[in-house]
Design an enzyme around this catalytic site. Structure first.
Site, PDB file in Angstrom:
ATOM      1  N   GLU A 258     -10.061  89.045  43.518  1.00 23.00           N
ATOM      2  CA  GLU A 258     -10.174  89.054  44.978  1.00 23.00           C
ATOM      3  C   GLU A 258     -11.626  89.311  45.388  1.00 23.00           C
ATOM      4  O   GLU A 258     -12.222  90.301  44.979  1.00 23.00           O
ATOM      5  CB  GLU A 258      -9.272  90.147  45.569  1.00 23.00           C
ATOM      6  CG  GLU A 258      -7.787  89.965  45.249  1.00 23.00           C
ATOM      7  CD  GLU A 258      -7.182  88.753  45.935  1.00 23.00           C
ATOM      8  OE1 GLU A 258      -7.840  88.170  46.821  1.00 23.00           O
ATOM      9  OE2 GLU A 258      -6.042  88.387  45.572  1.00 23.00           O
TER      10      GLU A 258
ATOM     11  N   CYS B 107      -1.849  96.135  48.364  1.00 19.79           N
ATOM     12  CA  CYS B 107      -2.954  95.777  47.456  1.00 19.79           C
ATOM     13  C   CYS B 107      -4.270  95.677  48.219  1.00 19.79           C
ATOM     14  O   CYS B 107      -5.294  96.220  47.801  1.00 19.79           O
ATOM     15  CB  CYS B 107      -2.668  94.456  46.746  1.00 19.79           C
ATOM     16  SG  CYS B 107      -1.370  94.629  45.505  1.00 19.79           S
TER      17      CYS B 107
ATOM     18  N   HIS C 133      -5.254  89.999  41.268  1.00 21.70           N
ATOM     19  CA  HIS C 133      -3.826  89.747  41.400  1.00 21.70           C
ATOM     20  C   HIS C 133      -3.341  88.893  40.227  1.00 21.70           C
ATOM     21  O   HIS C 133      -4.016  87.937  39.835  1.00 21.70           O
ATOM     22  CB  HIS C 133      -3.529  88.984  42.706  1.00 21.70           C
ATOM     23  CG  HIS C 133      -3.154  89.864  43.858  1.00 21.70           C
ATOM     24  ND1 HIS C 133      -3.862  89.886  45.035  1.00 21.70           N
ATOM     25  CD2 HIS C 133      -2.124  90.753  44.013  1.00 21.70           C
ATOM     26  CE1 HIS C 133      -3.276  90.746  45.863  1.00 21.70           C
ATOM     27  NE2 HIS C 133      -2.233  91.287  45.267  1.00 21.70           N
TER      28      HIS C 133
HETATM   29  N1  PCA Z   1       1.453  93.746  44.953  1.00 22.47           N
HETATM   30  C1  PCA Z   1       1.506  94.080  46.361  1.00 22.47           C
HETATM   31  C2  PCA Z   1       1.490  95.577  46.414  1.00 22.47           C
HETATM   32  C3  PCA Z   1       1.778  96.054  45.035  1.00 22.47           C
HETATM   33  C4  PCA Z   1       1.653  94.854  44.192  1.00 22.47           C
HETATM   34  O1  PCA Z   1       1.711  94.839  42.949  1.00 22.47           O
HETATM   35  C5  PCA Z   1       0.417  93.391  47.184  1.00 22.47           C
HETATM   36  O2  PCA Z   1      -0.049  92.312  46.788  1.00 22.47           O
HETATM   37  O3  PCA Z   1       0.022  93.908  48.228  1.00 22.47           O
END
Ligand code: PCA
Length: 189
Positions: free
Chosen positions: A81, A144, A166
């Protein structure tokens, strides 16, 4: 060799998923990668609290870098990200039952903050390891992003650098590929 600490986190399950590969992948990593010693933390999927727990760990450990890992259920590639945005907005509540509809994370903070780790290089390195990867310009507006934005804000101007990666669901990308991707991303730090 100069040993440095990498603080790395994964999340508990949330929403309709009973597992979260982000913690499973982090937990499976070796404790040492190159000259980095990994300190792993499992975080609750809760606005504010996830960031507070990781901030406390970072203040204690003074790591060279913090790498947060989370699940992005709809994606089919590993996505470092590039940016955290100052908003909480999600149709589902967090694991503490808290919901948010378009509220700022920090009313005094900037609209967005760029990651302080080399996310483009991390993306290339994951691809070079044979795992699909794409640089992302949105970490969403759920927990996140809350974690990424808050850590970037708190460690802005310090020597603690911060990034978020992610990973997809395990039925989209195997856990071993996600692990390989994280090792490659860490190699690029
Ligand atoms: N993904 C979520 C919150 C926790 C996770 O593993 C997100 O992308 O916000």
């Amino acid at each position: 060799m100069d040993r440095k600490t990498l603080l790395i986190s994964g999340f508990e399950p949330f929403g309709t998923e009973s597992r979260n590969p982000s913690w499973e992948a982090v937990d499976a990593l070796p404790d040492q990668i190159g000259d980095l010693t990994l300190e792993k933390r499992l975080l609750p999927v809760e606005y504010g609290r996830a960031a507070d727990l990781l901030t406390a760990a970072a203040n204690e450990l003074r790591p060279a870098a913090i790498l947060c890992v989370g699940l992005a259920a709809g994606r089919d590639a590993v996505t470092p990200e590039a940016i955290g945005v100052n908003v909480r907005d999600a149709s589902i509540s967090d694991n503490a039952g808290r919901s948010a509809e378009g509220e700022p994370i920090d009313p005094d903070g900037p609209a967005a903050i760029f990651s302080t780790l080399p996310v483009r290089k991390m993306t290339e390195s994951i691809r070079a390891a044979g795992v699909p990867a794409k640089l992302s310009y949105t970490a969403g507006t759920y927990v996140c992003n809350d974690l990424l934005y808050t850590l970037l804000r708190r460690f802005s101007g310090s020597d603690v650098r911060v990034a978020f990666v992610h990973i997809p669901l395990e039925r989209t990308l195997s856990l071993s590929e996600s692990i390989r991707a994280l090792i490659a991303a860490i190699g690029a730090i």
